[in-house]
Design a protein around this motif. Structure first.
Motif, PDB file in Angstrom:
ATOM      1  N   ALA B 299       0.854  -1.191   0.000  1.00 57.68           N
ATOM      2  CA  ALA B 299       0.000   0.000   0.000  1.00 57.68           C
ATOM      3  C   ALA B 299       0.888   1.237   0.000  1.00 57.68           C
ATOM      4  O   ALA B 299       1.875   1.303   0.725  1.00 57.68           O
ATOM      5  CB  ALA B 299      -0.888   0.001   1.234  1.00 57.68           C
ATOM      6  N   LEU B 300       0.526   2.189  -0.832  1.00 61.03           N
ATOM      7  CA  LEU B 300       1.221   3.474  -0.865  1.00 61.03           C
ATOM      8  C   LEU B 300       0.309   4.520  -0.228  1.00 61.03           C
ATOM      9  O   LEU B 300      -0.812   4.738  -0.693  1.00 61.03           O
ATOM     10  CB  LEU B 300       1.509   3.860  -2.315  1.00 61.03           C
ATOM     11  CG  LEU B 300       2.046   5.276  -2.540  1.00 61.03           C
ATOM     12  CD1 LEU B 300       3.432   5.441  -1.930  1.00 61.03           C
ATOM     13  CD2 LEU B 300       2.079   5.595  -4.026  1.00 61.03           C
ATOM     14  N   TYR B 301       0.793   5.123   0.841  1.00 64.30           N
ATOM     15  CA  TYR B 301      -0.018   6.110   1.562  1.00 64.30           C
ATOM     16  C   TYR B 301       0.322   7.511   1.063  1.00 64.30           C
ATOM     17  O   TYR B 301       1.489   7.817   0.798  1.00 64.30           O
ATOM     18  CB  TYR B 301       0.223   5.976   3.065  1.00 64.30           C
ATOM     19  CG  TYR B 301      -0.153   4.613   3.555  1.00 64.30           C
ATOM     20  CD1 TYR B 301      -1.494   4.269   3.740  1.00 64.30           C
ATOM     21  CD2 TYR B 301       0.816   3.628   3.764  1.00 64.30           C
ATOM     22  CE1 TYR B 301      -1.863   2.999   4.146  1.00 64.30           C
ATOM     23  CE2 TYR B 301       0.453   2.347   4.170  1.00 64.30           C
ATOM     24  CZ  TYR B 301      -0.887   2.043   4.358  1.00 64.30           C
ATOM     25  OH  TYR B 301      -1.250   0.780   4.747  1.00 64.30           O
ATOM     26  N   SER B 302      -0.701   8.350   0.976  1.00 68.44           N
ATOM     27  CA  SER B 302      -0.487   9.665   0.376  1.00 68.44           C
ATOM     28  C   SER B 302       0.518  10.486   1.191  1.00 68.44           C
ATOM     29  O   SER B 302       0.358  10.641   2.397  1.00 68.44           O
ATOM     30  CB  SER B 302      -1.803  10.428   0.265  1.00 68.44           C
ATOM     31  OG  SER B 302      -1.567  11.653  -0.406  1.00 68.44           O
ATOM     32  N   LEU B 344       7.145   6.005  -7.616  1.00 74.15           N
ATOM     33  CA  LEU B 344       7.943   5.074  -6.803  1.00 74.15           C
ATOM     34  C   LEU B 344       9.277   4.825  -7.482  1.00 74.15           C
ATOM     35  O   LEU B 344       9.401   4.986  -8.700  1.00 74.15           O
ATOM     36  CB  LEU B 344       7.176   3.766  -6.607  1.00 74.15           C
ATOM     37  CG  LEU B 344       5.994   3.873  -5.638  1.00 74.15           C
ATOM     38  CD1 LEU B 344       5.103   2.649  -5.750  1.00 74.15           C
ATOM     39  CD2 LEU B 344       6.503   4.043  -4.209  1.00 74.15           C
ATOM     40  N   GLY B 362      -1.649  10.442   4.377  1.00 67.61           N
ATOM     41  CA  GLY B 362      -1.703   9.124   4.989  1.00 67.61           C
ATOM     42  C   GLY B 362      -2.842   8.244   4.529  1.00 67.61           C
ATOM     43  O   GLY B 362      -2.935   7.087   4.935  1.00 67.61           O
TER      44      GLY B 362
ATOM     45  N   ILE C 146       9.370   4.788   2.318  1.00 72.97           N
ATOM     46  CA  ILE C 146       9.059   5.029   0.908  1.00 72.97           C
ATOM     47  C   ILE C 146       7.566   4.945   0.640  1.00 72.97           C
ATOM     48  O   ILE C 146       7.016   5.722  -0.133  1.00 72.97           O
ATOM     49  CB  ILE C 146       9.795   3.989   0.030  1.00 72.97           C
ATOM     50  CG1 ILE C 146      11.289   4.225   0.109  1.00 72.97           C
ATOM     51  CG2 ILE C 146       9.303   4.062  -1.407  1.00 72.97           C
ATOM     52  CD1 ILE C 146      12.097   3.043  -0.393  1.00 72.97           C
ATOM     53  N   PHE C 147       6.893   3.975   1.272  1.00 71.82           N
ATOM     54  CA  PHE C 147       5.478   3.775   1.002  1.00 71.82           C
ATOM     55  C   PHE C 147       4.581   4.596   1.928  1.00 71.82           C
ATOM     56  O   PHE C 147       3.372   4.541   1.831  1.00 71.82           O
ATOM     57  CB  PHE C 147       5.144   2.283   1.072  1.00 71.82           C
ATOM     58  CG  PHE C 147       5.670   1.518  -0.107  1.00 71.82           C
ATOM     59  CD1 PHE C 147       4.932   1.467  -1.279  1.00 71.82           C
ATOM     60  CD2 PHE C 147       6.908   0.883  -0.065  1.00 71.82           C
ATOM     61  CE1 PHE C 147       5.410   0.774  -2.374  1.00 71.82           C
ATOM     62  CE2 PHE C 147       7.388   0.196  -1.161  1.00 71.82           C
ATOM     63  CZ  PHE C 147       6.640   0.141  -2.331  1.00 71.82           C
ATOM     64  N   GLY C 148       5.204   5.352   2.819  1.00 75.08           N
ATOM     65  CA  GLY C 148       4.429   6.282   3.634  1.00 75.08           C
ATOM     66  C   GLY C 148       3.841   5.670   4.886  1.00 75.08           C
ATOM     67  O   GLY C 148       4.034   4.489   5.187  1.00 75.08           O
ATOM     68  N   LEU C 149       3.133   6.493   5.604  1.00 79.20           N
ATOM     69  CA  LEU C 149       2.483   6.110   6.848  1.00 79.20           C
ATOM     70  C   LEU C 149       0.994   6.376   6.717  1.00 79.20           C
ATOM     71  O   LEU C 149       0.579   7.250   5.964  1.00 79.20           O
ATOM     72  CB  LEU C 149       3.008   6.963   8.010  1.00 79.20           C
ATOM     73  CG  LEU C 149       4.466   6.818   8.389  1.00 79.20           C
ATOM     74  CD1 LEU C 149       4.834   7.873   9.416  1.00 79.20           C
ATOM     75  CD2 LEU C 149       4.721   5.423   8.950  1.00 79.20           C
TER      76      LEU C 149
END
Lengths: 375, 375, 375, 375
Positions: B299-302, B344, B362, C146-149
């Protein structure tokens, strides 16, 4: 390159004290052309207008501007940021249920005294005075109310104070899942053809609390009152050159910057037609435009609870009896009808449908044009 | 033509006393093939599985069936009917926030005593006894708890009681806005190619409360425990011929009966591969199938709040550095960056994205395959 | 008069770009006493802690302070401002359902390497290094992902970064409709008597994502790991003089500044017992204090849907068989039982009950102490 | 002992097909006394009326009944079962925001044609015919609408169809956190003293969609229209012996069966005064009763966002300048005012306040009687 100024308008406070603010962008016109007010995102989920304002600003930077233009994205910071599940609560104050676009103000009672006081005044003075009266009325409501204002009124009145300073008002909305369409006061029919929008709803002079009505109804009511007294003004011309539209840009919960550019061009085509900007390349697209009257813009409520496969194609006439939707009722499988078709007994043009497949009995399924005509 | 029986299962009560019920459809197989359990709509907004069950029933009516098949649409009547604004609250109990698909039960503690008691038993008896133990455990939880069960447990356990009676379990879900994909236990890799689904996530033996895990983890843990003791069973074969998948059918909030037919054919292709049905026309489509391991399904969080124009195309490899999204921040226009691009540093395949353009810092923007491979 | 400094911490952004901020207040101690971190309102509806922080600041202004004190009201600006109807959404992220107080971080995997690297180090160095490790770990998670929180992680980790700098942590919460109670790690039993709170829950070393656990579990796990290696530290003493409590102040959705003053005095009594402040007038009230272990702090889920007249009085032992609640089921009037009594077969102390009369089958009705004892 | 009959009324369907039903209880009177319709829980969170109907049924079982009595608890099964967090969404359709108690129907346009057709008819015939016209109008709306009805209209019209058959209508509501109060049409002033309710709001003839208005406005408008023609009827007497009240029972989200018994006795006192029941023991309590006109029943909106400690005591005159509330603004602590007092410049009686401490700028803080008087 034009100068864009930016101001932060304070429209409220949350429980933590966090300020609710709205950015206001302005470009100055250097001729005496009509002034313009454009806002977006009064309903939380209807975000595409923000992208259109972005594209408008990008395009206006290098356009010859004759009248002042004010642009307000994120007009409603409560609605804009209010999530319920993954979606943005669209249409109403989450505390009260009040539709954010039904809280603008117009009290018809101001008309008669105004006319009495304006006897013998010429057109320009009447226009100036009435504009001032509208702004004063709103400021009075904003600043001098012992019992206070609702959250939505405080936001709406501050936007309205900006809008009343303009001759032309565009309120950018979207439908749920929707084709583009335009709400246009009847007297401004001829302007509808400058927007690249195929479907227009003509509305009459009736105030129900929306931004477009709050800006054209006062002038229209004034014009009608003068008419009764035998003094003739024409709406959309001269001292009463006021136009106001709700522009429905498509579906909610979506940002598409490329489509936003097209919508910005459509608005510039209209502004060019009004002399606000000079650039001749901003011309409307050729298309067949349909319209219907507001009374013929009908909502169809679901005859049953169920899960809906929406079939009616937007913007295309649908023959009487042809299915708009089929509704799945798996609970009836085996001992009842699991599939129900919904149709109407007249030809219509589907314009928008509900945002979810899941509907209760009585949920608004579709909105359609009946008795439509080409313009 | 096969007989379809229907039963109404009572899974709870609302404040008004209204019963929460779930319809259960059954077809009897006439050979000793694996039995199947298929459910849909555990998450309220994920409705397309109901349409798939409709199409499955329509197709199965006239298909030679070898194993018993149980189908449960509308598996979660609380979620299914819960509206917040126009949308259906998707993933969790509106009172507690608990994800409806994290409330199934498995207590690893049952494994060791079971093995002790099964010394000397043959494979078939072990299978029968363990199946009975799983069902008994659930019934114990449903019926003998002084302090009661949560609303979600009561629903989940009743579904689980049905699922434990089957060899094959399919839990039909959808993503928010999503391409089709499949969650598949690693040992059942070879089955993934029978579904008409291009993207598969391989999962290991780990229980986190979901339906698919609740049905394969017990067997897998039992198999591993036996392995440690030197007795070898193979998952997906013989006594341990148990498979369980979460089938993600596309986007939520949508019913499309035509697409549902395709998804039903895909499921029948898989069931045919397992001998549950006889009809040879149910074969998988040819397609390139990609997979990744669960740890690589990211998952990629904003990185910021804003309004998102989603650019990453589903199912297509996206090169490192290419934009997945651009985020509009009109509040920064003029004195900051109004447009931000998100990318990415590795190649990925976008599988799904968030359901709304409006995101907080997030919010989960995208889910993507990293380190994917062809299968 | 002590100086209170104020800092605004930026913890996130909303869709409109609006910053999510949290005010941080600090007082400096002039001796080497334990430092303190106090936060409030992590759950949106649990607002009374903000009033307690107000009263604490008012009282601390003129108190001799020996250790640094940091106070954070409005710790969660998303939850704090999120309305659904008239109420504030309490416990979870409205988008994901994740409990805001289950997102703190602790990875047990840091313990073993730390011990390896600390061979031969003395107590003070171990304490300093471990504290630094905890803070570094959180900063790593905040800044290098990299993928954030998620939205909740970003808020939680920033609060945790502040909390890790203190020796004593108090997280101010409330129940739904509730008496006051205290969550206390078992090793800090003797501290419970300094709070003016009659009911305490003793918790063991287990991390489930909450603030109190996130601050005591790392030290406790470290202490246990050293114990296994034969090096003895005592929790709550010396280098491991760390204590962390969740203080439940009563009912949610309420501010009472007078009660808040009493709660502030209760906290000052505890801080005085730890040497953080000097004023001898801050002493605990005399009262009978009861406790139970976390495993005996039981939730009772409603055996039916209905409308509840809550009868169990908070804080008073309720004999086995005595009614906790009676549930109205008007739909059964005339042809069934319209009134149902709910009781338990053991003596309990009711501590809190659900916030609404309307419950589904499976809604948490009450939380009660079983097997309680006097302390 | 009287016979109570029970009927299940089908008022809608949910997405899963689940039926929305409402129980209808009836007792037959054996004399020609006025008939009565009582409903409860039209707003989801306002549940106490269900308990009052329970107590009414218990008491009426053994009372001499002269007129027919119909009682409808759980009048709105959507609202009643709709949870958002722990609370019940109170006032509006969660999809549209429409207030459930603003969807009843009255079209003033029926009056003039009715009068034309009734020339020469006597009072009893006029009463019968107008009652029939009202019922027919509602049935027409329920059954013959090509474009359908909203969810709320379908519920409201079915309740209204029952209400139109009665002479006396009581709609049981509650405030948020509230004292008891009564909405009473001006012509029925003398009836207010039979309820054990200290505060009454007198309302004039104006239709805004509520149940009480929908039942008295048609008769009142008819009476006024006849008045204009010189034929005199008196509201509340003879052929126009129609009364309708909204009874506000206290606070929402609460069931208290003991208080409900008191409220049932209060209603029986009123019914006794109208001859509906015979038992002389049902007499009003002695108390000082205050009233004000609807225009003087004022909402005070919060002048700021913040967290409110409500100070104004319900039902007691509050002198001009005395604080109604103090609002905490911890974000201002240290560099602004952390506590703000809210007061009014006139004497008022506080009647109810908002349900949560957390308010936005513009949230309704209090409702108060201004210019009140004793009755």
């Amino acid at each position: 390159m034009n100068t864009i100024t930016k101001e932060i308008m304070h429209v409220g406070e949350m429980a933590s004290g966090a300020a609710l603010t709205v950015p206001v962008y302005r470009l100055c016109g250097d001729k005496n052309a009509p002034s313009v007010y454009i806002q977006a995102n009064m309903h939380g989920a209807e975000v595409q207008g923000n992208a259109v304002i972005f594209q408008l600003l990008e395009l206006l930077k290098d356009t010859q501007i004759n009248g002042n233009i004010t642009l307000v994205p994120y007009a409603n910071p409560v609605g804009c940021n209010h999530k319920n599940g993954e979606y943005t609560l669209g249409r109403f104050d989450p505390i009260t249920g009040m539709n954010w676009n039904r809280m603008y103000h117009f009290d018809e009672g101001i008309i008669k005294p105004f006319i009495r006081e304006s006897i013998g005044k010429d057109d320009v003075v009447i226009e100036e005075n009435f504009k001032k009266l509208m702004i004063d009325t709103i400021e009075q409501k904003l600043d001098h109310n012992i019992f206070g204002l609702t959250t939505g009124q405080r936001i709406a009145y501050q936007l309205q104070r900006l809008a009343h300073q303009a001759d032309i008002v565009l309120d950018l909305h979207t439908g749920p899942i929707s084709s583009k369409h335009l709400y246009c006061p009847e007297y401004a029919k001829s302007s509808a053809e400058y927007f690249d929008i195929e479907h227009t709803i003509f509305i009459q002079n009736g105030f129900d609390g929306a931004m477009d009505e709050a800006t054209f109804c006062p002038w229209w009511s004034l014009q009608e009152a003068y008419q009764d007294l035998g003094r003739h003004f024409t709406m959309g011309e001269g001292a009463f050159n006021k136009e106001s539209f709700t522009v429905e840009l498509g579906s909610q919960e979506q940002i598409d910057l490329d489509v936003a550019k097209q919508d910005a061009l459509s608005i510039l085509s209209y502004l060019h037609s009004q002399g606000v900007i000079d650039n001749n390349e901003y011309q409307p697209q050729e298309m067949t435009r349909y319209a219907c009257y507001l009374k013929d813009y009908k909502a169809l409520y679901s005859p049953m609870g169920g899960m809906v496969d929406y079939l009616g194609e937007f913007g295309k006439p649908l023959a009487a009896g042809e299915p708009l939707a089929r509704i799945l009722r798996m609970d009836n499988y085996g001992d009842g009808e699991a599939l129900h078709y919904v149709s109407l007994e007249q030809e219509v043009i589907p314009i928008l449908h509900f945002a979810s497949a899941s509907v209760n009995q009585g949920t608004e399924l579709y909105k359609v044009f009946c008795n439509y005509f080409e313009i």
